[in-house]
Design a protein around this motif. Sequence first.
Motif, PDB file in Angstrom:
ATOM      1  N   PHE A   1       0.660  -1.124  -0.064  1.00 16.35           N
ATOM      2  CA  PHE A   1      -0.150  -0.162   0.089  1.00 16.35           C
ATOM      3  C   PHE A   1       0.750   1.338   0.071  1.00 16.35           C
ATOM      4  N   ALA A   2       1.926   1.278  -0.809  1.00 16.40           N
ATOM      5  CA  ALA A   2       3.027   2.392  -0.593  1.00 16.40           C
ATOM      6  C   ALA A   2       2.377   3.542  -1.619  1.00 16.40           C
ATOM      7  N   ASP A   3       1.484   2.991  -2.453  1.00 17.48           N
ATOM      8  CA  ASP A   3       1.086   4.079  -3.514  1.00 17.48           C
ATOM      9  C   ASP A   3      -0.352   4.318  -3.166  1.00 17.48           C
ATOM     10  N   THR A   4      -0.827   4.054  -1.967  1.00 18.64           N
ATOM     11  CA  THR A   4      -2.166   4.524  -1.477  1.00 18.64           C
ATOM     12  C   THR A   4      -1.956   4.894   0.102  1.00 18.64           C
ATOM     13  N   PRO A   5      -1.395   6.170   0.298  1.00 17.30           N
ATOM     14  CA  PRO A   5      -1.110   6.495   1.735  1.00 17.30           C
ATOM     15  C   PRO A   5      -2.270   7.141   2.233  1.00 17.30           C
ATOM     16  N   GLY A   6      -3.636   7.275   1.754  1.00  9.10           N
ATOM     17  CA  GLY A   6      -4.772   7.729   2.352  1.00  9.10           C
ATOM     18  C   GLY A   6      -5.764   6.777   3.082  1.00  9.10           C
ATOM     19  N   LEU A   7      -5.029   5.676   2.758  1.00  9.59           N
ATOM     20  CA  LEU A   7      -5.664   4.303   3.589  1.00  9.59           C
ATOM     21  C   LEU A   7      -5.355   4.560   4.803  1.00  9.59           C
ATOM     22  N   SER A   8      -6.289   4.160   5.808  1.00  6.58           N
ATOM     23  CA  SER A   8      -6.150   3.869   7.172  1.00  6.58           C
ATOM     24  C   SER A   8      -5.722   2.426   7.355  1.00  6.58           C
ATOM     25  N   GLU A   9      -5.060   2.415   8.669  1.00  2.00           N
ATOM     26  CA  GLU A   9      -4.708   1.031   9.104  1.00  2.00           C
ATOM     27  C   GLU A   9      -5.579   0.034   9.033  1.00  2.00           C
ATOM     28  N   THR A  10      -6.626   0.252   9.467  1.00  5.27           N
ATOM     29  CA  THR A  10      -7.715  -0.841   9.400  1.00  5.27           C
ATOM     30  C   THR A  10      -8.217  -1.319   8.111  1.00  5.27           C
ATOM     31  N   GLU A  11      -8.134  -0.286   7.058  1.00  5.19           N
ATOM     32  CA  GLU A  11      -8.458  -0.791   5.821  1.00  5.19           C
ATOM     33  C   GLU A  11      -7.548  -1.601   5.158  1.00  5.19           C
ATOM     34  N   LYS A  12      -6.295  -1.176   5.482  1.00  8.92           N
ATOM     35  CA  LYS A  12      -5.063  -1.984   4.828  1.00  8.92           C
ATOM     36  C   LYS A  12      -5.074  -3.454   5.458  1.00  8.92           C
ATOM     37  N   LEU A  13      -5.416  -3.426   6.649  1.00  6.09           N
ATOM     38  CA  LEU A  13      -5.391  -5.005   7.368  1.00  6.09           C
ATOM     39  C   LEU A  13      -6.508  -5.680   6.837  1.00  6.09           C
TER      40      LEU A  13
END
Length: 500
Positions: A94-106
Amino acid sequence: MGPIQSLQDLISMVWRRLPLVMTIMVLGVLVSFYLIVSSPRVYQASAVIQLDMPAVMDQGADSSLPASRRVQLIEQRLMARANLRDVIQRLGLFADTPGLSETEKLVALRNSTRIESITAPGVSVDSRLALAAIVITSQAETANMAAAIANDFADSVVNRDRENRKARILESQDYLRGEEARLNEQLSAQERKVVEYSARNEDALPSSQTFLQTELAQLSEMETTLNSSIMDLQRERLSLEAGAGADARPSASLVQQIRSAEIELAQARRTLAADHPEIKRLEDNLQRLNSGGGSGGSDVVRRQAELIDAQLQQLNQQKAGFEARRIEIDRARARVPQVTRELEAMQREQRRLQDRYNEISRQLAQVETQQQLMENDQTERFVLLERALPPEYPALSNRKKSAVMGVGGSFALAMMVAFVLELLNPVLRRTTQFARATGTRPVIALPYRLSPEDLHARRLRQVYLVVLLVVGALVALWLLGKIPGLPSPGVVPTPTDGMG
């Protein structure tokens, strides 16, 4: 159906509305091609982990759980928040999507990873031997990233399994050793308590009743002997008192007394022990009689009477001691039931502590055996049988199916629009339509003669159709990347479609 009631009517409608139908179809196909090309590609890679069973079965490990439960535990450990956060940091997801929250990444990483179990054939699912292998499948937007995620999870299973086992063994050892020391202290204290209680209530113990019965018999026999000795002393004293008042020669009386003392001493030595008080008294009496030959008879009688009184007092004290001991034994025998209950309760607690201590010692021995087996690589372990390789083609493209659905949808939309326009402008253009509408056939039907304006419009229509088809084909080839020098639109990644 209005004016469209036969196949000929349908063909006539399509021919009249051909520019509109072709325009809608070409635009629909191009839009579907664009959506297919611009949609993100999903690659899928899988890693296979084999379960290597040891020659010595380890019943204490959690591998004895059923296969379904073991796979569930492994998945829970891998999909934990801390572990997923470490995977994201290690692989740079998710390096190209810095706007994502940690919960969304997980959530995205958890949804893109699947763990499946392969069971051994012919083995019950509840058996520890049912699990044969584990397949970890990951999805991502690139082939390399999909393989990297699957291999990372596989390495976590293989590498951390041994660390988790070591940690569990050390925790078990610490707990069992502490519990063993605690139980040892309690067991020692309980043993001291039992010993002290038994010492305080020795006469009331069930095991002492036989000896107490024997002691009572001995006390009775000794009391009988004491009573006989006391009676002899009393008779002797009476004899002394009677002899002191008689008018007899002193020398004859002294000789007679010495002779009588010697006879009594000889008889006593035959019946009594050498250290018996009666023997000692007779010896002292004989010695005093022998040493008192030159003195007056009254003095000898007085001294002999004093000795007899001292002996009587000593024998009475011994008799009182025997009686006190008899009373003490009777009281102890009366407390036997209570002492027995209390002693049995303490012994039961001692046995419980001993059983618990033995169980802890057995478990500690098992844990130490597990540690030795693990150090010698003889325990159950996971082996990475097949690493995940970058796939050559996307796993979820379905481009042909999407293209067919796009063409079909475009054609259906075009026909629907043409049909609606026909309904909005119902015109009778053929004799068959007139006959169906009026119920009578026309007498004469003249063909329509095209005007110069109609001929010009037809030519423009033909040119439009040719241009539309040529432009549509070129755009389709460009979208598919078939035109050299003109790259097709790149994939536009979205945050929830994968990891890049």
